[in-house]
Design an enzyme around this catalytic site. Sequence first.
Site, short mmCIF file in Angstrom:
data_model
loop_
_atom_site.label_atom_id
_atom_site.label_comp_id
_atom_site.label_asym_id
_atom_site.label_seq_id
_atom_site.Cartn_x
_atom_site.Cartn_y
_atom_site.Cartn_z
N ARG A 1 0.86 -1.19 0.00
CA ARG A 1 0.00 0.00 0.00
C ARG A 1 0.90 1.24 0.00
O ARG A 1 1.68 1.45 0.92
CB ARG A 1 -0.90 -0.01 1.24
CG ARG A 1 -1.69 1.26 1.45
CD ARG A 1 -2.63 1.14 2.67
NE ARG A 1 -3.40 2.35 2.84
CZ ARG A 1 -3.17 3.28 3.78
NH1 ARG A 1 -2.22 3.12 4.67
NH2 ARG A 1 -3.92 4.36 3.83
N HIS B 1 -3.15 10.94 0.29
CA HIS B 1 -2.62 10.78 1.65
C HIS B 1 -2.03 12.13 2.09
O HIS B 1 -0.85 12.26 2.34
CB HIS B 1 -1.58 9.66 1.70
CG HIS B 1 -1.34 9.09 3.08
ND1 HIS B 1 -1.45 7.74 3.36
CD2 HIS B 1 -1.00 9.68 4.25
CE1 HIS B 1 -1.17 7.52 4.64
NE2 HIS B 1 -0.89 8.68 5.21
N GLU C 1 -7.60 8.54 5.95
CA GLU C 1 -7.95 9.22 7.20
C GLU C 1 -8.52 10.64 7.01
O GLU C 1 -7.90 11.63 7.40
CB GLU C 1 -6.74 9.28 8.14
CG GLU C 1 -6.21 7.91 8.50
CD GLU C 1 -5.18 7.94 9.63
OE1 GLU C 1 -4.77 9.03 10.03
OE2 GLU C 1 -4.80 6.85 10.10
N ASN D 1 -7.41 1.91 9.88
CA ASN D 1 -6.10 2.17 10.48
C ASN D 1 -6.26 2.13 11.99
O ASN D 1 -7.10 2.83 12.55
CB ASN D 1 -5.57 3.55 10.07
CG ASN D 1 -5.12 3.60 8.62
OD1 ASN D 1 -5.13 2.59 7.93
ND2 ASN D 1 -4.73 4.78 8.16
N TYR E 1 -4.18 2.00 15.84
CA TYR E 1 -2.96 2.05 16.65
C TYR E 1 -3.22 1.90 18.15
O TYR E 1 -2.47 1.24 18.84
CB TYR E 1 -2.22 3.38 16.41
CG TYR E 1 -1.64 3.47 15.02
CD1 TYR E 1 -0.38 2.94 14.74
CD2 TYR E 1 -2.36 4.05 13.96
CE1 TYR E 1 0.15 3.00 13.46
CE2 TYR E 1 -1.82 4.11 12.69
CZ TYR E 1 -0.57 3.58 12.44
OH TYR E 1 -0.04 3.63 11.17
N GLU F 1 -3.41 -0.01 8.24
CA GLU F 1 -2.24 0.40 9.02
C GLU F 1 -2.35 -0.14 10.42
O GLU F 1 -3.40 -0.02 11.06
CB GLU F 1 -2.12 1.94 9.13
CG GLU F 1 -1.70 2.64 7.88
CD GLU F 1 -1.59 4.16 8.06
OE1 GLU F 1 -1.27 4.63 9.18
OE2 GLU F 1 -1.84 4.86 7.08
#
Length: 455
Positions: free
Chosen positions: A76, A120, A165, A288, A290, A359
């Site tokens: 990606r 992005h 995002e 994504n 985290y 991600e």
Amino acid sequence: MENTFPKDFVFGTATAAYQIEGAVNEDGRCPSIWDTFSHTPGATFAGDTGDVATDSYHRWREDLALLNDLGVDAYRFSIAMPRIMPTPNGIPNAKGLDFYERIVDTLLEYGIKPVVTLYHWDLPQYLEDAGGWLNRVTSYALGDYAAVVAKRLGDRVDTWTTLNEPWCASYLSYGAKEQAPGLGLGPGAFPAVNHLNLAHGLMVQAVRDIVGDKSKYSVTLNMPFNRGDADACHRLDLIANRAFLDPMLRGRYPDELFAITKGICDWSFIQPGDLENAHQPIDVLGVNYYSTNRVAMSDRPQFPQETGPSTCPGASDIDWLPTDGPHTDMGWNIDPQGLYDTLMRVHDRYPEVDLVITENGMACRDQLVVNEDGTKAVHDADRIDYLERHFAAAKRALDDGVPLSGYFVWSLLDNFEWYFGYAKRFGITYVDYATQERTKKDSFLWYRDFIASRG
Ligand code: BGC
Ligand code: BGC
């Protein structure tokens, strides 16, 4: 850790153009909002810019060879609009298209699926000068750019991801001052939300008109997952997640979003046709992930009046509390259960789309060590542990019925971590910024073995 993922599960890594390419003045690229922002004194943590980054514009062959060694199924990466559409006159820059065509073709030679992100965060500065994401003209410009890329790369791309995002590209960038262009408008960021949703739909339509159903269509969101007070969590879910997902996947904004932003936004910038345009069939939703947040209601009133900079307009009466450790080098908590919970919740709400983790990864204080024989290594045991636990959480979600089809580790390389510049390292490959030498970290070797042992 045993790899029990199915044979056709897609393992990959991810990067983004401005974070790795450098070469900001080469081959006709125009400045982006990130060039302007990072060159503004005080805007980034140590004044770092993406001028050189990991120099991947020149070292792309070496980087793709790393992917081949890693044995990933997919890569990606993002395409820089400033290289493709460097002026407002709509004439594509052939050298920009050539660059990404070489990448796509080399990936295909290696048998690696190209997963393209069209946007992005590196908006051409000339679009920002005309209002950027606050101006709906930007959405249409993104649609035109998507068509140009699709005409050249067509069905050689496995998956077309429109945006990365949009939460960051609106609230953090126009609401707060954390990311480019850093305008700090608080609720003034809501038009950007609508125009990003519109751009998503226009890009899907533009590419689909050319490529048809030979490629997959996708969008990637970070979906902040909050724990704590139920009302606070619900409100944040509306502002951060459903403000994007409902228009894109359902063709409407939640009524409750209008209700909770009453007094700070009248949403009059939504024009007839915007929601129909935003609402396009997609195949995959990129997640994504985290970490998680912990929130509570404060005793501050929400109104009046929110006018100052805000990362989350409409939530001035919500407090972010410290999270339980351990934390990564970003200060983010490590919460693999949060990944499981996110996947389950998103699938429950939008069962019609497959999910991909686009991600996941960890910033660590990596140390390069030179062995006696002169070889180099980075012993990043914490990152391996992080990845193992998040892979296990993803597998549990898959076993519990989530149609999860892939997992992209962020990132292939240490790179320009936006506000934090080069101070934070997310790579599974170490980059020595003085020499641009790449060294595979232990996590790279772990991931390579993990991929190879599947099934
Ligand atoms: C985000 C958090 C962030 C907080 C404070 C919230 O909207 O979800 O990730 O830490 O804002 O900036
Ligand atoms: C972004 C990446 C970024 C990563 C770590 C995501 O918000 O898509 O560009 O490097 O998180 O902060």
